[in-house]
Design an enzyme around this catalytic site. Structure first.
Site, PDB file in Angstrom:
ATOM      1  N   CYS A 138      14.561  56.149  68.653  1.00 49.58           N
ATOM      2  CA  CYS A 138      15.655  55.622  69.485  1.00 49.58           C
ATOM      3  C   CYS A 138      15.957  54.167  69.131  1.00 49.58           C
ATOM      4  O   CYS A 138      15.235  53.262  69.539  1.00 49.58           O
ATOM      5  CB  CYS A 138      15.302  55.743  70.971  1.00 49.58           C
ATOM      6  SG  CYS A 138      16.571  55.089  72.055  1.00 49.58           S
ATOM      7  N   CYS A 141      16.773  51.918  72.072  1.00 49.08           N
ATOM      8  CA  CYS A 141      15.588  51.491  72.840  1.00 49.08           C
ATOM      9  C   CYS A 141      14.786  50.435  72.078  1.00 49.08           C
ATOM     10  O   CYS A 141      14.318  49.458  72.655  1.00 49.08           O
ATOM     11  CB  CYS A 141      14.656  52.670  73.110  1.00 49.08           C
ATOM     12  SG  CYS A 141      15.455  54.187  73.588  1.00 49.08           S
ATOM     13  N   ASP A 142      14.589  50.641  70.790  1.00 50.58           N
ATOM     14  CA  ASP A 142      13.593  49.855  70.052  1.00 50.58           C
ATOM     15  C   ASP A 142      14.156  48.939  68.956  1.00 50.58           C
ATOM     16  O   ASP A 142      13.408  48.146  68.385  1.00 50.58           O
ATOM     17  CB  ASP A 142      12.566  50.811  69.410  1.00 50.58           C
ATOM     18  CG  ASP A 142      11.828  51.622  70.471  1.00 50.58           C
ATOM     19  OD1 ASP A 142      11.623  51.083  71.573  1.00 50.58           O
ATOM     20  OD2 ASP A 142      11.476  52.779  70.199  1.00 50.58           O
TER      21      ASP A 142
END
Ligand code: NAP
Length: 316
Positions: A138, A141-142
């Site tokens: 992701c 997200c990261d």
């Protein structure tokens, strides 16, 4: 011998951010929901480390901790969380009938499905070993954790292209690795990708190994050319696997309308499924956003839709 059937006005299947938010809203509406936690209580966030994009926290929080808080919040307001895995459902009439793997029967006037989806992984041992140490599924997200570093995205669909474009916000050089010589992604995304000077495309290539550096985090990827078999090395500190997701809907095949990729179809703008009284929220019905906060948002919607539905059948 299995216990007597448990009756509930609303049953919630799945305990990620979508299911637990639905549980919080349903409990606060006085509906005493039962939540089956499934095989991975807490869902995908329990295998994540730093979460920096869930609003309400000044500093990054740990995924498992965030889910423990949501579980405790749901229980505090009156939801009953059960350690059960539902193995069959009968949605042909109400109350809906669900059976747990130990034989427990649950009967429910309304059902919220929040079983989520799993990212697909390449299946290499080195990939498993470096998950959370440079390898992620992701970018939203990261990606932020790889500011200023070279990264790669693996895949050729819409997700891979969107993630590559997103990563150029943080990284000076993004390599898209695709196993063929043409992309599956929509043309408009392809045009944006090709026009972006920070993105390089490595065509006809598959990952044969992820290589760790001295700090035990990802340092490079070994690539194999699918046409020539030639091996090459790409130095990157982050790799984002974007080869698709699998929604957890095997249980509902033949019971509820799924799209051609197995996601539950809902009436746009709502969480109503093809079966009256069954609602879907989170990644099991969302292939576009897939965020904890959007899952929580649709979980709230599902509880409100279910509450309205139950109010209506009470007066029929
Ligand atoms: P996808 O469309 O299924 O694409 C997966 C990509 O990964 C394909 O390019 C595939 O290669 C590649 N791949 C699969 N297995 C692989 C393997 N083992 N090794 C290497 N490469 C592999 O998945 P997605 O991009 O996640 O999209 C899923 C759905 O969500 C699609 O319907 C998509 O349109 C939708 N979506 C839409 C948007 C949007 O509209 N903005 C954004 C994201 C997702 P091949 O091409 O060779 O098969």
């Amino acid at each position: 011998m299995s216990a007597d059937p448990l009756f509930t006005r609303i049953f919630i299947l799945g305990s990620g951010p979508a299911g637990l938010t639905a549980a919080i809203y349903a409990a606060r509406a006085g509906l005493s929901p039962i939540v089956a936690q499934g095989l991975q209580p807490g869902g995908q966030l329990t295998i994540t480390t730093d979460v920096e994009n869930f609003p309400g926290f000044r500093e990054p929080v740990q995924g498992p901790w965030l889910m423990e808080q949501m579980q405790a919040q749901a229980e505090n307001v009156g939801a009953r969380l059960v350690w059960d895995v539902i193995t069959s459902v009968d949605l042909s009439k109400r109350p809906f009938r669900l059976t747990g793997d130990g034989g427990q029967i649950y009967l429910a006037d309304a059902l919220v499905i929040s079983t989520g989806a799993q990212a697909r992984w390449l299946g290499l041992q080195s990939e498993t070993a470096l998950r959370g140490k440079g390898i992620s599924a992701c970018a939203t997200c990261d990606g932020f954790f790889f500011r200023g570093k070279k990264v790669a995205v693996i895949g050729g669909g819409n997700t891979a292209v969107e993630e590559a474009l997103y990563l150029t916000n943080h990284s000076p050089e993004v390599t898209l690795i695709h196993r063929r010589d043409s992309l599956r992604a929509e043309k408009i995304l392809q045009r944006r990708l090709l026009a972006n000077p920070a993105i390089r495309i490595q065509w006809n290539s598959v990952v044969s190994e992820f290589i760790a550096g001295g700090d035990s985090a990802l340092a490079a990827i070994e690539l194999e050319n699918t046409k020539t078999g030639a091996l090459s090395r790409l130095e990157v500190e982050g790799a984002f696997i974007a080869i698709g997701h699998k929604p957890a809907t095997d249980l509902f095949q033949g019971h509820i309308k799924l799209d051609n990729e197995g996601y539950i179809e809902v009436i746009p703008g709502t969480t109503h499924t093809s079966v009256e009284g069954v609602f879907a929220c989170g990644d099991v019905m969302d292939k576009h956003y897939r965020q904890a906060v959007t899952a929580a948002g649709t979980g709230c919607m599902a509880a409100l839709d279910a509450e309205r539905f139950l109010g209506e059948i009470d007066f029929k």
